[in-house]
Design an enzyme around this catalytic site. Structure first.
Site, PDB file in Angstrom:
ATOM      1  N   LYS A 115       0.858  -1.189   0.000  1.00 16.54           N
ATOM      2  CA  LYS A 115       0.000   0.000   0.000  1.00 16.54           C
ATOM      3  C   LYS A 115       0.888   1.230   0.000  1.00 16.54           C
ATOM      4  O   LYS A 115       1.683   1.434   0.911  1.00 16.54           O
ATOM      5  CB  LYS A 115      -0.897  -0.018   1.239  1.00 16.54           C
TER       6      LYS A 115
ATOM      7  N   LYS B 227      -2.182  -1.399  -3.851  1.00 15.33           N
ATOM      8  CA  LYS B 227      -3.084  -0.260  -3.741  1.00 15.33           C
ATOM      9  C   LYS B 227      -2.279   1.022  -3.793  1.00 15.33           C
ATOM     10  O   LYS B 227      -1.301   1.122  -3.054  1.00 15.33           O
ATOM     11  CB  LYS B 227      -3.836  -0.347  -2.410  1.00 15.33           C
TER      12      LYS B 227
END
Ligand code: PBG
Ligand code: ZN
Length: 330
Positions: A201, A254
């Site tokens: 992330k 992400k």
């Protein structure tokens, strides 16, 4: 070999009409590959539009049940829940996040009761419940303390799993969070709960619309001390490698659209299923472009899905999932 084989070779032969084009095309991923991220609030009869994310709402449990009924009818069978609470329920230790009668826990129970086959994912992070908006416990200088935060994440995940969550998804980017959650789940005999790590992330500028939706922006500072640096590919790859070693069942990249190269690389280094989170800023970007008349929304969305699919995504976490007309209807 001579690369230039023209005029014998003509690629346009295979593009002459839609029948041959359709025959050669890889189909777009179907609704069963999608997870719909959505926002739940206390109360009833609430379906509050999120201005930064047209087409998305903050739902109370009753209206969420209705929305999920429609979702399932279109073939999408998974949701990911984010709780949104008022300032009164925020504190320095995010105590609300672990309450068995918290809004996410109640929503899980209601969803599983109405729709036993629905796969319920939950986001496991405390930034929606801390008064300072950071993803863990902070010290007096506002630094996020890693190891004390693990305890909170583990308790939050156990509370979600006990309520019936099928998949818990830690997104705080604390080192060791996958291991800590696994141990806590096992200690509570919750050995069937799937752990999907937000493994890679990035500290991205594309989370703005979400932070408005979830009221989870950090009060001071940023998340660069714990989320991955957008410029450091090796550390981004190591993040997923380590979470796999800690026992994650599913990995994730992400954001998605700006990190297709990372998706492809991680897909090559693992045999685990790989999810991609097509985040709020990526969603809002296409809507804004379409609103200005600069592109056809349906075509742009499908092109972006095709790109993520080619990159190697197995599970699409996407706000488009609740928009059948755009996604799955020809
Ligand atoms: C919580 C969390 C965030 C998102 C998912 N989980 C926000 C953040 O890290 O600041 C972003 C999702 C999106 O932008 O759609 N840690
Ligand atoms: Zn967070």
């Amino acid at each position: 070999m001579n690369i230039n084989q023209f005029p014998q070779v003509r690629l346009r032969r295979l593009r002459q009409n839609s029948t041959i084009r359709d025959m050669l095309a890889a189909p777009l991923p179907g609704p069963e590959k999608f997870v719909w991220p959505t926002f739940v609030v206390e109360g009833s009869g609430i379906k509050e539009p999120i201005s930064s994310m047209p087409g998305q709402f903050r739902y109370s449990i009753d209206t969420l049940l209705e929305a999920v009924g429609k979702l399932i009818a279109t073939g999408v069978k998974s949701v990911m829940l984010f709780g949104v609470v008022g300032d009164n329920d925020k504190s320095c230790d995010a105590a609300y996040a672990m309450r068995d009668d918290g809004i996410v826990q109640c929503a899980i129970r209601a969803l599983k009761k109405s729709y036993p086959d629905l796969l319920v994912f939950t986001d496991v992070c405390v930034c929606e419940y801390t008064d300072h908006g950071h993803c863990g416990i902070t010290n007096e200088h506002g630094n996020v303390l890693n190891d004390p935060s693990l305890e909170l994440l583990a308790r939050m995940a156990v509370s979600h799993a006990k309520a019936g969550a099928d998949v818990v998804a830690p997104s705080a980017m604390m080192d060791g969070q996958v291991q800590a959650i696994h141990r806590a789940l096992d200690a509570n005999n919750l050995t069937g709960t799937i752990l999907m790590s937000y493994s890679t992330k990035f500290s991205s500028s594309m989370y703005g619309p979400f932070r408005e939706a979830a009221d989870s922006a950090p009060g001071t500072g940023d998340r660069k001390g714990y989320q991955a640096d957008i410029r450091d590919l090796n550390s981004a790859l190591r993040e997923s490698e380590l979470d796999e070693a800690e026992g994650a069942d599913i990995l994730m990249v992400k954001p998605a659209m700006f990190y297709l190269d990372v998706i492809t690389r991680i897909k090559q280094q693992t045999k685990l299923p790989l999810a991609a989170y097509n985040v709020s800023g990526e969603y809002a970007m296409l809507i804004a472009t379409a609103d200005r008349g600069w592109g056809d929304l349906k075509m742009m969305v499908r092109e972006s899905i095709a790109a993520m699919d080619r990159a190697g995504v197995d599970i699409f976490i996407s706000y488009w999932a609740n928009q059948y007309e755009i996604m799955f209807n020809d």
